[in-house]
Scaffold this motif. Structure first.
Motif, PDB file in Angstrom:
ATOM      1  N   UNK A 109       3.277 -24.764 -68.072  1.00  0.00           N
ATOM      2  CA  UNK A 109       2.004 -24.586 -68.320  1.00  0.00           C
ATOM      3  C   UNK A 109       0.680 -25.477 -67.574  1.00  0.00           C
ATOM      4  N   UNK A 110      -0.350 -24.723 -67.712  1.00  0.00           N
ATOM      5  CA  UNK A 110      -1.724 -24.929 -67.303  1.00  0.00           C
ATOM      6  C   UNK A 110      -2.370 -26.280 -67.567  1.00  0.00           C
ATOM      7  N   UNK A 111      -2.135 -27.621 -66.990  1.00  0.00           N
ATOM      8  CA  UNK A 111      -2.791 -28.665 -67.649  1.00  0.00           C
ATOM      9  C   UNK A 111      -4.432 -29.056 -67.439  1.00  0.00           C
ATOM     10  N   UNK A 112      -4.955 -28.943 -66.678  1.00  0.00           N
ATOM     11  CA  UNK A 112      -6.330 -28.774 -65.723  1.00  0.00           C
ATOM     12  C   UNK A 112      -6.455 -28.231 -65.578  1.00  0.00           C
ATOM     13  N   UNK A 113      -8.458 -27.517 -65.928  1.00  0.00           N
ATOM     14  CA  UNK A 113      -8.137 -26.395 -64.606  1.00  0.00           C
ATOM     15  C   UNK A 113      -9.693 -25.844 -64.634  1.00  0.00           C
ATOM     16  N   UNK A 114     -10.312 -25.970 -63.580  1.00  0.00           N
ATOM     17  CA  UNK A 114     -11.908 -25.931 -63.299  1.00  0.00           C
ATOM     18  C   UNK A 114     -12.537 -24.213 -63.467  1.00  0.00           C
ATOM     19  N   UNK A 115     -13.830 -24.740 -64.013  1.00  0.00           N
ATOM     20  CA  UNK A 115     -14.622 -23.130 -63.867  1.00  0.00           C
ATOM     21  C   UNK A 115     -15.594 -22.981 -63.245  1.00  0.00           C
ATOM     22  N   UNK A 116     -16.016 -21.880 -62.278  1.00  0.00           N
ATOM     23  CA  UNK A 116     -17.366 -22.594 -61.626  1.00  0.00           C
ATOM     24  C   UNK A 116     -17.492 -23.064 -60.734  1.00  0.00           C
ATOM     25  N   UNK A 117     -16.769 -24.776 -60.903  1.00  0.00           N
ATOM     26  CA  UNK A 117     -17.515 -26.225 -60.776  1.00  0.00           C
ATOM     27  C   UNK A 117     -18.975 -25.986 -58.947  1.00  0.00           C
ATOM     28  N   UNK A 123     -20.835 -28.663 -56.916  1.00  0.00           N
ATOM     29  CA  UNK A 123     -22.056 -30.441 -57.418  1.00  0.00           C
ATOM     30  C   UNK A 123     -22.293 -30.158 -55.892  1.00  0.00           C
ATOM     31  N   UNK A 124     -23.655 -30.666 -56.342  1.00  0.00           N
ATOM     32  CA  UNK A 124     -24.194 -31.905 -54.824  1.00  0.00           C
ATOM     33  C   UNK A 124     -24.295 -32.775 -54.833  1.00  0.00           C
ATOM     34  N   UNK A 125     -24.954 -33.101 -53.682  1.00  0.00           N
ATOM     35  CA  UNK A 125     -24.893 -34.595 -53.321  1.00  0.00           C
ATOM     36  C   UNK A 125     -26.360 -35.392 -52.479  1.00  0.00           C
ATOM     37  N   UNK A 126     -27.039 -35.256 -52.925  1.00  0.00           N
ATOM     38  CA  UNK A 126     -28.510 -36.078 -52.169  1.00  0.00           C
ATOM     39  C   UNK A 126     -29.008 -34.722 -51.672  1.00  0.00           C
ATOM     40  N   UNK A 127     -29.072 -34.040 -52.294  1.00  0.00           N
ATOM     41  CA  UNK A 127     -29.415 -32.381 -51.994  1.00  0.00           C
ATOM     42  C   UNK A 127     -28.678 -31.301 -51.459  1.00  0.00           C
ATOM     43  N   UNK A 128     -28.077 -31.500 -50.822  1.00  0.00           N
ATOM     44  CA  UNK A 128     -26.851 -31.147 -50.106  1.00  0.00           C
ATOM     45  C   UNK A 128     -26.082 -29.814 -51.329  1.00  0.00           C
ATOM     46  N   UNK A 129     -25.656 -28.774 -50.702  1.00  0.00           N
ATOM     47  CA  UNK A 129     -24.309 -28.694 -51.413  1.00  0.00           C
ATOM     48  C   UNK A 129     -23.011 -29.013 -51.119  1.00  0.00           C
ATOM     49  N   UNK A 130     -22.049 -29.564 -51.901  1.00  0.00           N
ATOM     50  CA  UNK A 130     -21.395 -29.537 -51.496  1.00  0.00           C
ATOM     51  C   UNK A 130     -19.742 -28.016 -51.744  1.00  0.00           C
ATOM     52  N   UNK A 133     -19.223 -22.034 -57.526  1.00  0.00           N
ATOM     53  CA  UNK A 133     -18.445 -21.421 -57.920  1.00  0.00           C
ATOM     54  C   UNK A 133     -16.892 -21.461 -57.635  1.00  0.00           C
ATOM     55  N   UNK A 134     -16.699 -22.734 -57.745  1.00  0.00           N
ATOM     56  CA  UNK A 134     -15.016 -23.029 -57.261  1.00  0.00           C
ATOM     57  C   UNK A 134     -14.404 -23.211 -58.332  1.00  0.00           C
ATOM     58  N   UNK A 135     -13.040 -22.069 -58.158  1.00  0.00           N
ATOM     59  CA  UNK A 135     -12.215 -21.722 -59.844  1.00  0.00           C
ATOM     60  C   UNK A 135     -11.142 -22.489 -59.372  1.00  0.00           C
ATOM     61  N   UNK A 172     -19.399 -36.333 -63.580  1.00  0.00           N
ATOM     62  CA  UNK A 172     -19.801 -34.429 -64.172  1.00  0.00           C
ATOM     63  C   UNK A 172     -20.363 -33.418 -63.470  1.00  0.00           C
ATOM     64  N   UNK A 173     -19.888 -32.020 -63.442  1.00  0.00           N
ATOM     65  CA  UNK A 173     -20.676 -31.149 -62.419  1.00  0.00           C
ATOM     66  C   UNK A 173     -21.858 -30.757 -62.758  1.00  0.00           C
ATOM     67  N   UNK A 174     -22.249 -30.241 -61.569  1.00  0.00           N
ATOM     68  CA  UNK A 174     -23.853 -29.710 -61.843  1.00  0.00           C
ATOM     69  C   UNK A 174     -23.487 -28.263 -62.491  1.00  0.00           C
ATOM     70  N   UNK A 175     -22.482 -27.438 -62.519  1.00  0.00           N
ATOM     71  CA  UNK A 175     -22.412 -26.233 -62.838  1.00  0.00           C
ATOM     72  C   UNK A 175     -21.283 -26.392 -62.981  1.00  0.00           C
TER      73      UNK A 175
END
Lengths: 478, 311
Positions: A267-275, A277-284, A287-289, A320-323
């Motif tokens: 079974x899945x223990x952890x998942x992220x949807x559409x993550x 994140x940016x740092x200092x104005x630069x998008x890392x 939409x990461x699943x 914390x994710x930005x989205x």
């Protein structure tokens, strides 16, 4: 280009280094000649850095060197010799972690120019002109006004090379020149070092990275417990190592590993949807699943600064994710989501013995001491280590204590953040084997973040590549 | 630069508001009749004090509701009009120029002295940590720091004024009068700033960039001048800023001891006489001074250390 390039040869014969009556480096002999760089391999604590410092004349107080070292016929241990008169002029050190070795509050250009100004006595305008040409030679012409914090690790290493050029040394000693660099930057530094050899400089490199030794060629020496146990041409040592330790060391290179057999994931223990994140104005990334299941090993690779550690921290809830959102399996205690850190000493209280640290942990979670003892046995940690402080055990041992600490809490998810990048290959192999064991026997979900693509490909069930200069797989945004 | 200063400007506004309200409320909350105290402050306690107090009450509108009085007082402050002393009738700005001026002279001289002594001693100690200079300066710092300022002041008076006769024991006017009070303050401050400097210098000398600067061939003196001083100065400057603030507060005691007509003295008398505008003006100027010092420290540290700061 400055002054006469290169030196003709370095002869080290019967070099020993002792602290009081304890011998730490024992009877090391080798020669270093033009066009044949020499690479010293070995675990941390094997004495390879001390050999470099003995040649440099910069051993820490309390250590004494004996034997003989001759550079171009000059006796470096002569009674009237002042080693600091050679620093820069004839022997230069390329520091490990150059971003720490450059003055953080002085511009790069000034740090090169001051060598011309204060070592060679050039006038300010002339020092400036020569300094800029040194920077241009390593491809940093446009970064003279940058501070070290604004440069990448590879650029800092090139700045250190420009400083060595400015000083005019014919013998370069590179102390772990690729420590903490990702594969792309590492290859850049190695190419740069090869050019130094082609220009006629002598090069002695200290490393635990076999890939570096292979790429540099020339001669390879392997050190174990202060002795040079293997010494010969690179191809020969890498193909047919004679000494047991040398064999183990070379076999421990991830490219020689066999893929582990892993159970079918559950079974899945952890998942992220559409993550995102940016740092200092630069998008890392956006939409990461990502999802991690029990019994699964996921590896994330990519160049430094691409945000691979951030993904793990988002999954753990340390950032914390930005989205997007993160979902951890319900009903599982938060301490069963654990993290292993890159630099083991930084993850332990420095003045506390390992025993006390473990006692506190067990007391807090109401676990019997017996569990710690059993786990130590499984991880091949001798009980005598318990009464030492984190600084008094090797990096590999300390990282195994960190794993022990995490496993005592019966984790369902473990995030290993570059957990083996500072370990020598043999310790690295040990640590990865322990982690894989936990995946197999306890159904742990393991997330590995690494810049070593070979390692990721060998152990992971799935590899996620992020970063702009690598092809994407398994989702993720450039 | 703007990002650095904007919070300080907001802070200054906040200081005006908080100090204005607090001074008004606290002075009015003190027991006793304010009008009576003001009258006593103006005319001295005599037989007609009750009548005088009534006049004061009418003149200053002390019988109006408190909120109306507070509103009037704050409105004045926000126009940066500090008003007049209700006791002497002089403009507050003039009173402050005289009394705060004396304080600033003393604090400034002490600060200059302590900057000359503390960091220099600390540098000598830090360059050879564990060496002779380090141990002697540690001993000196412990002794100086454990003496309260008035004991240190008395010792200096005994030595330099009574025995040697170099400086006057008390008074105000020339630099000779300032020497002993300034030295009293400076030694106490230097005791700590020398240790802060020492730790900072020793820390830089353990840093990999110090080793690398030596190994790249620079002579030791050049490494100290070009790499140690600037990096070691960063925490020291921040600390000296704190000391400057402490100094202006701590100066109150020393002023009284040496008979200097400064702000500390003035503040105490203003509170006794219920002179709200004077208390407000004094507290306000001191509060704003701290904001200015903090802003200056921020700017100097930013100039020394251009690395981006984390929040």
């Amino acid at each position: 280009m400055n002054a006469p390039l290169g030196a003709r040869g370095l002869v080290v014969s019967g070099l020993s280094v002792a602290a009081g009556t304890t011998t730490i480096v024992d009877d090391v002999s080798f020669t270093l000649s033009q066009g044949r760089p020499m690479t010293l391999l070995g675990a941390s604590g094997s004495g390879k850095s001390l050999v470099a410092h003995a040649i440099m004349g910069s051993l820490p107080p309390g250590l004494t060197a004996s034997g003989a070292i001759h550079l171009d016929g000059a006796d470096l241990f002569a009674a009237d010799d002042r080693p600091d008169t050679r620093w820069g002029r004839t022997i230069a050190l390329l520091p490990q972690e150059p971003w720490l070795a450059l003055d953080p509050t002085m511009r790069i250009g000034a740090q090169v120019m001051e060598v011309h100004r204060h070592l060679h006595g050039a006038r300010p305008a002339e020092a400036r002109r020569r300094g800029l040409s040194d920077l241009a030679e390593v491809g940093l012409a446009d970064r003279a006004d940058a501070y070290p914090f604004a440069l990448s690790g590879g650029m800092c290493q090139r700045a250190a090379i420009a400083i060595a050029h400015a000083a005019g040394a014919g013998l370069l000693i590179a102390d772990e020149p690729t420590k903490g660099l990702d594969a792309v930057l590492r290859d850049g530094v190695v190419a740069r070092l090869r050019r130094e050899v082609e220009q006629g400089r002598l090069l002695l490199t200290i490393t635990h990275d076999i890939a570096v030794a292979k790429a540099l060629g020339g001669m390879i020496g392997v050190m174990l417990d202060g002795r040079l146990v293997e010494f010969g041409p690179a191809a020969e040592v890498l193909e047919r190592p004679r000494h047991d330790y040398a064999r183990a060391l070379i076999a421990a290179d991830p490219s020689h590993w066999r893929a582990p057999s892993l159970p079918a994931p559950t079974d899945v223990v952890v998942q992220g949807h559409k993550l995102a994140k940016s740092f200092g104005g630069r998008e890392l990334f956006s939409g990461l699943d990502i999802s991690v299941r029990r019994g699964e090993v996921i590896a994330i690779t990519g160049p430094s600064g691409c945000g691979k550690t951030t993904i793990g921290n988002l999954l753990l809830g340390l950032a914390a994710p930005d989205a997007g959102g993160v979902e951890r399996s319900r009903g599982v205690a938060p301490q069963r989501f654990q993290k292993l850190y890159q630099d083991p000493p930084a993850a332990f209280a420095p003045h506390q013995t390992l025993r006390r640290g473990l006692e506190h942990l067990l007391k807090l979670h109401r676990l019997p001491w017996r569990q710690a003892e059993e786990a130590m046995e499984r991880l091949a940690l001798a009980p005598v280590l318990l009464d030492r402080r984190p600084g008094e055990v090797s990096g590999g041992e300390l990282q195994r204590f960190a794993i022990l600490r995490a496993l005592l809490l019966d984790p369902v998810f473990l995030f290993a953040d570059e957990a083996t990048s500072r370990l020598d290959p043999v310790s690295q192999q040990d640590v990865v084997a322990i982690l894989i064991d936990a995946v197999r026997n306890r159904g742990l979900a393991l997330l590995i973040v690494t810049h070593e693509i070979a390692l990721a490909e060998r152990v992971a069930s799935r590899v996620i590549r992020i970063g702009s200069d690598l092809p994407l797989a398994g989702g993720g945004d450039a | 630069m703007g990002r650095l200063l904007l919070p300080r400007v907001l802070q200054a506004g906040l200081v005006i508001l908080v100090v204005g309200v607090l001074c008004f409320v606290l002075v009015r909350a003190l027991p006793g009749d304010a009008a009576m105290r003001i009258a006593a402050g103006r005319y001295g306690p005599d037989a007609n004090i009750t009548e005088a107090a009534e006049n004061v009450r009418r003149e200053l509108g002390l019988d109006r509701p408190l909120l109306v009085q507070l509103g009037g007082s704050l409105g004045q402050l926000l126009r940066l009009d500090l008003g007049h002393s209700v006791v002497t009738g002089l403009p507050i700005t003039k009173e402050l120029r005289i009394q705060l001026g004396a304080t600033l002279w003393l604090a400034g001289s002490a600060l200059v002295l302590t900057i000359l002594i503390g960091p220099a001693v600390g540098l000598a100690a830090g360059l050879r940590s564990g060496g002779f200079a380090d141990r002697v300066s540690l001993g000196g710092a412990v002794i100086l720091r454990s003496l309260p300022p008035f004991v240190l002041g008395l010792l200096l008076i005994l030595l330099f004024a009574m025995n040697l006769g170099w400086f006057p024991p008390a008074g105000y006017g020339t630099w000779r009068d300032l020497a002993l009070p300034a030295l009293t303050l400076a030694l106490g401050l230097a005791a700590i700033s020398s240790r802060v400097t020492r730790d900072s210098v020793a820390g830089v000398m353990r840093a990999p960039y110090f080793t690398f600067a030596r190994l790249k061939g620079l002579p030791p003196a050049v490494v100290v001048r070009r790499h140690v001083l600037r990096n070691a100065a960063i925490p020291v400057i921040a600390y000296l800023g704190l000391q400057a603030i402490y100094l202006i507060e701590g100066v109150v005691v020393v002023e009284t001891l040496f008979g200097i007509p400064g702000i500390g003295h003035a503040l105490v008398h203003a509170v006794i006489a219920r002179d709200v505008p004077m208390v407000q003006g004094t507290a306000l100027v001191m509060g704003l001074l701290f904001v200015v010092i903090t802003a200056a420290v921020d700017l100097i540290c930013h100039w020394l250390d251009p690395r981006p700061k984390r929040a």
